[in-house]
Scaffold this motif. Structure first.
Motif, PDB file in Angstrom:
ATOM      1  N   GLY A   2       0.768  -1.231   0.000  1.00 58.47           N
ATOM      2  CA  GLY A   2       0.000   0.000   0.000  1.00 58.47           C
ATOM      3  C   GLY A   2       0.802   1.285   0.000  1.00 58.47           C
ATOM      4  N   HIS A   3       2.118   1.187   0.114  1.00 58.42           N
ATOM      5  CA  HIS A   3       2.969   2.376   0.144  1.00 58.42           C
ATOM      6  C   HIS A   3       3.629   2.574  -1.223  1.00 58.42           C
ATOM      7  N   PRO A   4       3.529   3.789  -1.789  1.00 57.40           N
ATOM      8  CA  PRO A   4       4.147   4.017  -3.096  1.00 57.40           C
ATOM      9  C   PRO A   4       5.668   3.896  -3.036  1.00 57.40           C
ATOM     10  N   VAL A   5       6.225   3.213  -4.032  1.00 53.05           N
ATOM     11  CA  VAL A   5       7.675   3.060  -4.140  1.00 53.05           C
ATOM     12  C   VAL A   5       8.186   3.921  -5.288  1.00 53.05           C
ATOM     13  N   THR A   6       7.448   3.940  -6.389  1.00 54.07           N
ATOM     14  CA  THR A   6       7.776   4.815  -7.514  1.00 54.07           C
ATOM     15  C   THR A   6       6.474   5.243  -8.166  1.00 54.07           C
ATOM     16  N   GLN A   7       6.446   6.511  -8.568  1.00 53.60           N
ATOM     17  CA  GLN A   7       5.255   7.012  -9.237  1.00 53.60           C
ATOM     18  C   GLN A   7       5.609   8.161 -10.169  1.00 53.60           C
TER      19      GLN A   7
END
Length: 129
Positions: free
Chosen positions: A36-41
């Motif tokens: 649930g945590h963004p790593v790359t966007q």
């Protein structure tokens, strides 16, 4: 101490989803998550341009502690923005869930991401130790 590392390597662009009337490069946006945590966007307002046969280097990773009874969830989406042209924007999402019995998905993974004129493959790996 972290016992799992998820690395998003690259996105291979097979078909960029861009209409023929434009510059011939797709305008890609994405969000890739671990638990649930963004790593790359990359936002829709600031897309990465890439054409057919190209590769988008991600080189992003997340290390975390996953307890025996917890799952590892790798998820996200990839979209291609047509900037208001006649076609709709393409968007494909995925979610993979791994548990301890699967060693949290240890190893390399390829995720086909396709929608209408967009056809790509996400490459990521899980290192569980």
């Amino acid at each position: 101490m972290p016992n799992v590392r998820v690395t998003f390597d690259r996105i291979e662009v097979h078909k960029d989803g861009d209409p023929a009337a434009t510059d011939g490069r797709g305008d890609f946006f994405w969000r890739l998550n671990v638990n649930g945590h963004p790593v790359t966007q990359r936002s829709e307002g600031n897309p990465q341009q890439s054409g057919n046969g190209s590769s988008i280097d991600l080189s992003a990773s997340k290390s975390l502690e996953v307890k025996d009874r917890e799952d590892l969830i790798v998820s996200g989406y990839l979209g291609e923005n047509d900037k208001g042209l006649a076609g709709k924007d393409e968007k494909a999402d995925f979610e993979h869930t791994y548990d301890r019995s699967e060693r949290w998905g240890n190893g390399p993974h390829q995720v086909p991401l396709s929608d209408r004129k967009m056809n790509c493959t996400l490459h990521y790996s899980v290192s569980a130790g």
